[in-house]
Design an enzyme around this catalytic site. Structure first.
Site, PDB file in Angstrom:
ATOM      1  N   HIS A  62       0.794  -1.146   0.014  1.00  0.00           N
ATOM      2  CA  HIS A  62      -0.144   0.120   0.053  1.00  0.00           C
ATOM      3  C   HIS A  62       0.975   1.292   0.222  1.00  0.00           C
ATOM      4  CE1 HIS A  62      -2.809  -2.692   2.603  1.00  0.00           C
ATOM      5  NE2 HIS A  62      -3.086  -2.986   1.170  1.00  0.00           N
ATOM      6  N   LYS A  72       6.113   6.622   7.115  1.00  0.00           N
ATOM      7  CA  LYS A  72       5.542   5.833   8.404  1.00  0.00           C
ATOM      8  C   LYS A  72       6.945   5.461   9.128  1.00  0.00           C
ATOM      9  CE  LYS A  72       2.030   3.954   5.465  1.00  0.00           C
ATOM     10  NZ  LYS A  72       1.441   3.003   4.614  1.00  0.00           N
ATOM     11  N   TYR A 132       1.730   2.040  13.717  1.00  0.00           N
ATOM     12  CA  TYR A 132       2.657   2.912  12.894  1.00  0.00           C
ATOM     13  C   TYR A 132       2.143   4.346  12.812  1.00  0.00           C
ATOM     14  CZ  TYR A 132      -1.135   2.115   9.168  1.00  0.00           C
ATOM     15  OH  TYR A 132      -2.126   1.974   8.590  1.00  0.00           O
ATOM     16  N   ASP A 170      -6.844  -6.090  -1.770  1.00  0.00           N
ATOM     17  CA  ASP A 170      -5.437  -6.052  -2.200  1.00  0.00           C
ATOM     18  C   ASP A 170      -5.220  -7.404  -3.261  1.00  0.00           C
ATOM     19  OD1 ASP A 170      -4.938  -4.413  -0.124  1.00  0.00           O
ATOM     20  OD2 ASP A 170      -4.040  -5.792   1.509  1.00  0.00           O
TER      21      ASP A 170
END
Length: 182
Positions: A62, A72, A132, A170
């Site tokens: 992603h 991130k 995250y 996904d």
């Protein structure tokens, strides 16, 4: 806190100092001043996210596009994952290269994923709590991704494909070639 370079430009492994005693442990999971001094990068995290997943769950690959791109700082609170990232920045000397490593609740390593990278992970233990920080807010209109089994990337997810648990979304992501030619 130690900052370790990876083969990918601007991508770092963050190794926090862990202080253990009979009660358990303490660690400082992030210190902006130390991170900036060690990496030269100025990052202002604005959103924290957490997921709980079972063994075989694969989330990725992603990323957010355009103005919504996100850097991130990822970590595992419980369990173990194989973490993977791909540099999608055309101006980078590591363009289209990938990096992967194991993050778990024992090694306490964290991974800094710069803007312009695709990111994903697979859970290697029965339960995983994954956390995250993001330096930009999530924008559904800017979400994008690349299929986990892209033939150009040859990612070793450490588990047989028949053991993977993947969302329908996904499974429908484009290949790297399709995305780049999109």
């Amino acid at each position: 806190m130690k900052i370790l370079e990876t083969p990918l430009r601007d991508c770092f492994i963050v190794e926090p100092s862990v202080f253990k005693d009979a009660r358990g442990y303490f660690l400082e999971s992030f210190n902006q001043q130390k991170f900036q001094e060690e990496t030269g990068l100025v990052v202002n995290f604005v959103q924290d996210n957490q997921s709980v997943s079972q063994k075989g769950t694969l989330r990725g690959l992603h990323f957010q596009t355009g103005e919504a791109a996100q850097a991130k700082l990822v970590r595992v609170i419980l369990g173990e994952i194989q973490d993977v990232m791909v540099d999608l920045r055309p101006d980078s000397e590591t363009y289209l290269q990938k990096f992967s490593c194991v993050l778990n609740s024992e090694n306490q390593l964290q991974l800094f994923v710069p803007k312009g990278f695709a990111h994903g992970f697979v859970c290697l233990t029965d339960e995983v709590i994954f956390s995250y920080k993001c330096d930009n807010y999530y924008d559904k209109a800017a979400e994008a991704g690349i299929i986990f089994n892209d033939p150009q990337l040859h990612i070793d997810w450490k588990l047989p494909q028949e053991q993977l648990i993947i969302s329908e979304k996904d499974k429908g992501l484009p290949t790297l070639k399709e995305y780049l030619n999109g």
